[in-house]
Design an enzyme around this catalytic site. Structure first.
Site, PDB file in Angstrom:
ATOM      1  N   TYR A  12      43.167  44.689  37.963  1.00  0.00           N
ATOM      2  CA  TYR A  12      44.188  43.799  37.406  1.00  0.00           C
ATOM      3  C   TYR A  12      44.293  43.948  35.886  1.00  0.00           C
ATOM      4  CZ  TYR A  12      45.367  40.762  41.401  1.00  0.00           C
ATOM      5  OH  TYR A  12      45.844  40.242  42.579  1.00  0.00           O
ATOM      6  N   LYS A  52      33.976  48.918  48.392  1.00  0.00           N
ATOM      7  CA  LYS A  52      34.412  50.177  49.007  1.00  0.00           C
ATOM      8  C   LYS A  52      33.526  51.283  48.432  1.00  0.00           C
ATOM      9  CE  LYS A  52      37.214  52.637  51.592  1.00  0.00           C
ATOM     10  NZ  LYS A  52      37.207  52.560  53.070  1.00  0.00           N
ATOM     11  N   ASP A  91      37.359  47.447  54.300  1.00  0.00           N
ATOM     12  CA  ASP A  91      38.214  47.646  55.482  1.00  0.00           C
ATOM     13  C   ASP A  91      37.586  46.977  56.705  1.00  0.00           C
ATOM     14  OD1 ASP A  91      36.181  49.533  55.283  1.00  0.00           O
ATOM     15  OD2 ASP A  91      37.376  51.225  55.993  1.00  0.00           O
ATOM     16  N   ASP A 141      41.874  39.045  46.321  1.00  0.00           N
ATOM     17  CA  ASP A 141      43.260  38.591  46.439  1.00  0.00           C
ATOM     18  C   ASP A 141      43.753  38.831  47.862  1.00  0.00           C
ATOM     19  OD1 ASP A 141      45.867  37.745  45.598  1.00  0.00           O
ATOM     20  OD2 ASP A 141      46.453  39.856  45.583  1.00  0.00           O
ATOM     21  N   ASP A 157      44.241  35.887  51.299  1.00  0.00           N
ATOM     22  CA  ASP A 157      45.467  35.638  52.073  1.00  0.00           C
ATOM     23  C   ASP A 157      45.195  35.821  53.561  1.00  0.00           C
ATOM     24  OD1 ASP A 157      46.913  35.344  49.650  1.00  0.00           O
ATOM     25  OD2 ASP A 157      48.698  36.255  50.556  1.00  0.00           O
TER      26      ASP A 157
HETATM   27  C1  IPM Z   1      46.786  34.711  43.605  1.00  0.00           C
HETATM   28  C2  IPM Z   1      48.114  35.314  43.284  1.00  0.00           C
HETATM   29  C3  IPM Z   1      48.064  35.948  41.896  1.00  0.00           C
HETATM   30  C4  IPM Z   1      47.016  37.044  41.918  1.00  0.00           C
HETATM   31  C5  IPM Z   1      49.410  36.487  41.386  1.00  0.00           C
HETATM   32  C6  IPM Z   1      50.463  35.407  41.364  1.00  0.00           C
HETATM   33  C7  IPM Z   1      49.281  37.118  40.025  1.00  0.00           C
HETATM   34  O1  IPM Z   1      48.503  36.232  44.255  1.00  0.00           O
HETATM   35  O2  IPM Z   1      46.319  33.848  42.835  1.00  0.00           O
HETATM   36  O3  IPM Z   1      46.208  35.054  44.634  1.00  0.00           O
HETATM   37  O4  IPM Z   1      47.294  38.174  42.362  1.00  0.00           O
HETATM   38  O5  IPM Z   1      45.895  36.780  41.480  1.00  0.00           O
HETATM   39 MN    MN Z   2      47.183  36.288  45.993  1.00  0.00          MN
END
Ligand code: IPM
Ligand code: MN
Length: 361
Positions: free
Chosen positions: A141, A191, A223, A247, A251
């Protein structure tokens, strides 16, 4: 206690969910007699529109002066074709860096009353309870060099995944300390079969583990981890990983909780001399422009982030656990937003916020 809180609703549904989170924050402050000093500011697309930059200087200053910052979401389709440093997301990344919040704590829990909201089979999801510790201020990042050069067939894009030993050490210590207060298990995800960066990660995490002999450490390749999260989620207690992997995996983890609208997070840095953590509190979900402004977004991730703020920044565990219990009560009552696929008519964002306050009493 005097609580100095800085609110950054940001973009899209960030505005609506932060409104409800602040409703709960005020309610709790009234009930427990805390004095709330609340200020607001601009971050993300709204800041670009009003100030020409996703992270105005004033925002950084106010966030540094506050005990804790509550963020909603950033992101707007107007900027989809902009380079990363001019996008709304750059505001959040800059803020995390400016505040030095290198550890992002993302608890993932399968709530009993939401088992049917998850598309996964109940018997797999039931009882899952983990916390993802995502490194937040390093890795690909932020690494340089980065950028796009050349034209046409000569175009080339570069990003750099970089970690130093101290960056890995400090976030690993956060994970081990959390595990000591839980089921005493850390799973480090990397990884290392392909990336030198991950080889250093694994080496340093293994070294740090020696300082926590009561905690069991294992390693998973990312993975395989992505698969284990849905095959066998109960195997995880504390999942420690670098920025980009964290990240993505968080999700995925949200599917266990029934919806990404359920996942709160706490971004913390070093402990202050008082023992508290200056923190940035942010729901894991994004700005969801498709449902913004409709009063249908799930505010529970934002409200859960307020609970995390009481716990980590203010050390007020009773307030935190009361908010969490109220969230469970509201879930069990079925008064939830459409993302959780209620059997009855869905509730609005506002109704859920009000219901949480009512459940706190
Ligand atoms: C998160 C979001 C952020 C990230 C974005 C909005 C920059 O996806 O907090 O998970 O990638 O960290
Ligand atoms: Mn995110």
């Amino acid at each position: 206690m005097r609580l100095k809180v800085f609110a950054l609703p940001g973009d899209g549904i960030g505005v609506e969910v932060t409104r409800e989170a602040l409703r709960v924050l005020r309610h709790v402050c009234n009930k427990w007699n805390h004095e709330l000093e609340l200020t607001g500011g601009l971050l993300g697309a709204i800041a670009i529109h009003q100030e020409g930059t996703p992270l105005p200087e004033l925002t950084v200053r106010l966030a540094k002066q506050a005990d804790a910052t509550l963020m909603g979401a950033v992101g707007h389709p107007d900027f989809d074709n902009y380079p990363p440093h001019l996008r709304p997301e750059a505001g959040l990344l800059g803020l995390r860096k400016a505040l030095g919040v290198y550890a992002n704590l993302r608890p993932v829990k399968a709530y009993p009353s939401l088992l049917d909201s998850s598309p996964l089979k109940n018997h797999l999801v039931e009882g899952a309870d983990m916390i993802i510790v995502r490194e937040l201020t390093g890795g690909v990042y932020y690494g340089t060099p980065r950028g796009i050069t050349g034209e046409g067939a000569e175009m080339r894009a570069v990003n750099t995944m970089t970690y130093t030993r101290p960056e890995i050490e400090r976030v690993a210590r956060v994970a081990f300390r959390l595990a000591q207060a839980r089921r005493k298990k850390v799973t480090s995800v990397d990884k290392s079969n392909v990336l030198e960066n991950s080889q250093l990660w694994r080496l340093v995490v293994t070294e740090i583990a020696r300082d926590y002999p009561d905690v069991q450490l294992d390693h998973l390749l990312v993975d395989n981890c992505a698969m284990q999260l849905v095959l066998n989620p109960r195997r995880f207690d504390v999942l420690l990983t670098e920025n980009l992997f964290g990240d993505i995996l968080s999700d995925e983890g949200s599917v266990l909780a029934g919806s990404i609208g359920m996942l709160p997070s706490a971004s913390i840095g070093d402990q202050l001399p008082s023992g508290a953590f200056a923190g940035l509190y942010e729901p894991v979900h994004g700005s969801a422009p498709d449902i913004a402004g409709k009063d249908i977004a799930n505010p529970l991730a934002a409200i859960g982030s307020v609970a995390a703020m009481f716990e980590y920044t203010f050390g007020l565990k009773e307030e935190a656990s009361n908010i969490e219990a109220a969230i469970q009560t509201v879930l069990a009552s079925g008064k939830v937003t459409p993302d959780l696929r209620p059997s009855g008519p869905p509730a609005s964002t506002t109704e859920v916020g009000e219901a949480v306050c009512a459940a706190i009493g």
